[in-house]
Write an enzyme that holds these catalytic residues in place. Sequence first.
Site, PDB file in Angstrom:
ATOM      1  N   ASP A   1       0.859  -1.253   0.444  1.00 48.69           N
ATOM      2  CA  ASP A   1      -0.006  -0.354   0.040  1.00 48.69           C
ATOM      3  C   ASP A   1       0.413   1.284  -0.050  1.00 48.69           C
ATOM      4  O   ASP A   1       2.056   0.997   0.381  1.00 48.69           O
ATOM      5  CB  ASP A   1      -0.621  -0.101   1.303  1.00 48.69           C
ATOM      6  CG  ASP A   1      -0.242   0.173   2.356  1.00 48.69           C
ATOM      7  OD1 ASP A   1       1.026   0.490   3.181  1.00 48.69           O
ATOM      8  OD2 ASP A   1      -1.032  -0.735   3.516  1.00 48.69           O
ATOM      9  N   ILE A   2       0.368   1.999  -0.281  1.00 42.77           N
ATOM     10  CA  ILE A   2       1.272   3.312  -0.359  1.00 42.77           C
ATOM     11  C   ILE A   2       1.760   4.056   1.005  1.00 42.77           C
ATOM     12  O   ILE A   2       0.230   4.353   1.541  1.00 42.77           O
ATOM     13  CB  ILE A   2      -0.190   4.529  -1.153  1.00 42.77           C
ATOM     14  CG1 ILE A   2       0.015   4.031  -2.744  1.00 42.77           C
ATOM     15  CG2 ILE A   2       0.692   6.166  -1.649  1.00 42.77           C
ATOM     16  CD1 ILE A   2      -0.970   4.790  -3.664  1.00 42.77           C
TER      17      ILE A   2
ATOM     18  N   GLU B   1      -5.969   2.410  -0.591  1.00 45.58           N
ATOM     19  CA  GLU B   1      -4.769   2.654  -1.173  1.00 45.58           C
ATOM     20  C   GLU B   1      -4.053   1.218  -1.172  1.00 45.58           C
ATOM     21  O   GLU B   1      -2.593   1.294  -1.540  1.00 45.58           O
ATOM     22  CB  GLU B   1      -3.389   3.480  -0.681  1.00 45.58           C
ATOM     23  CG  GLU B   1      -3.706   3.134   0.982  1.00 45.58           C
ATOM     24  CD  GLU B   1      -4.463   3.462   2.119  1.00 45.58           C
ATOM     25  OE1 GLU B   1      -4.064   3.754   2.671  1.00 45.58           O
ATOM     26  OE2 GLU B   1      -6.014   3.416   1.455  1.00 45.58           O
TER      27      GLU B   1
END
Length: 455
Positions: free
Chosen positions: A326-327, A370
Amino acid sequence: MNEIRATLFKIIDLGEDMIKKFESRKNSIGRKYLLRTGFSAIIFIVYMLINFIYIVGVINEHKKIQKELDKLDEHLSDLYISVINQETGQRGFILTNNHDFLQPYHEGKVVFRGQEKQLNHYLDIYPQFSEHIQDTIKKGEYWTNNYGEPQIQMSKLGEKPSEDSLKKGKIAFDTFRESYQITHQFVEKKKINLENAFYNKLILMFSLTSLFSVLVLLFIWYRMFIEFRSIITPIILLSHCVKDYTQNIFSTKPPLYKAKDELGDLISNIETMRLELEMNMDYMEKKAYTDGLTGVFNRRYFDKILHNEWERQRRLANKISIILFDIDYFKKFNDKYGHVAGDDCLKKVAEKMQELFHHSSDVPVRYGGEEFAILLLEQEEEKVLYKAEQLRKEIEYLNIPHEDSNVSNWITISVGIATVIPNEHLEIKSFINRADKALYKSKLSGRNQVNSSTY
């Protein structure tokens, strides 16, 4: 699903329209089979009429021949009686010298001449009787000329025929009578043979007619069966096809049918509907399994493909891996740059992910928010680790500004990896949890890094 239902209703409406147009079309199935059946019936009736006329002709011809033979036998009998009358009159005159006995004698001679002419007429028609008839006539004439007439003339002159002459006359008369019997039996035998041949011919004709009729009826039945099957078989196959379509199986094509009739039109239109349904279903399935924002596969597709591949790789005893990432600090990114920029960031990350993982053995998806995931099939852990590290670097090289990140001035990702050979003791849920723990470890260790967990 509404589009599929609407398409199926189109098929039903099309079938109803076909039924309404049944009578109006020249090439309708009913008209075609009505004409074929009627034509076959006409041919059969014509054949039976011709056969009946022929049999009647044979019977009439037989009657004609039989009648002529009866007349022949009748003339032969009259000839014989005429000689009998001559012999009776001659003998009575010789014994009594009474001229009244000469009347049957002379009448017999007249009848003999008349019957002789009649019998000579039949010699050309029935040459097989010629020898016998001529022999009878000659022997009758021989008795008349050599014994009948001479002995009468002697009696008229008052002379008595000698015993030797009377004896010879009797022998000549008996020879005539014997010749008649032979000729009569020959004619009767011919009549009997003709009668037997006639009945045998009738039996043969009726047998052949019956056999031919049975063969014709069997042929008509066979042709109707073939034609009927040529319609029923496509209908049955078409029923199976429609059943498959209701279960969203559109790979089944309608049966081939070359005839240009209602069924051919129905099959052609169902094929068109099948293609439309298949396109609609592909579109709906793609839409159902695609993330609307990034264009990559979504979590729903990931769960489906993971379940299928888990079972397949378990049977093959091959490795299966998952990359979760994930970001980093994406919430702060949205707060600073806005959700529009956040959406654009997700798209760029998804594009890079698809660029790096584009092989058939790689399945990149948006896992949620995300978070992204990549399913990798039949690959060694070292290779998976290398790909994950390359992904991490490439995302950072996108140079998407992130001033509020605690790791970098650019967008970065944290990655977790899990690799396993599926077996009956492992569950998919624990496999995903392992990758999630590896991802959590990357976050706890400072983010923007890759961690792996191996069973």
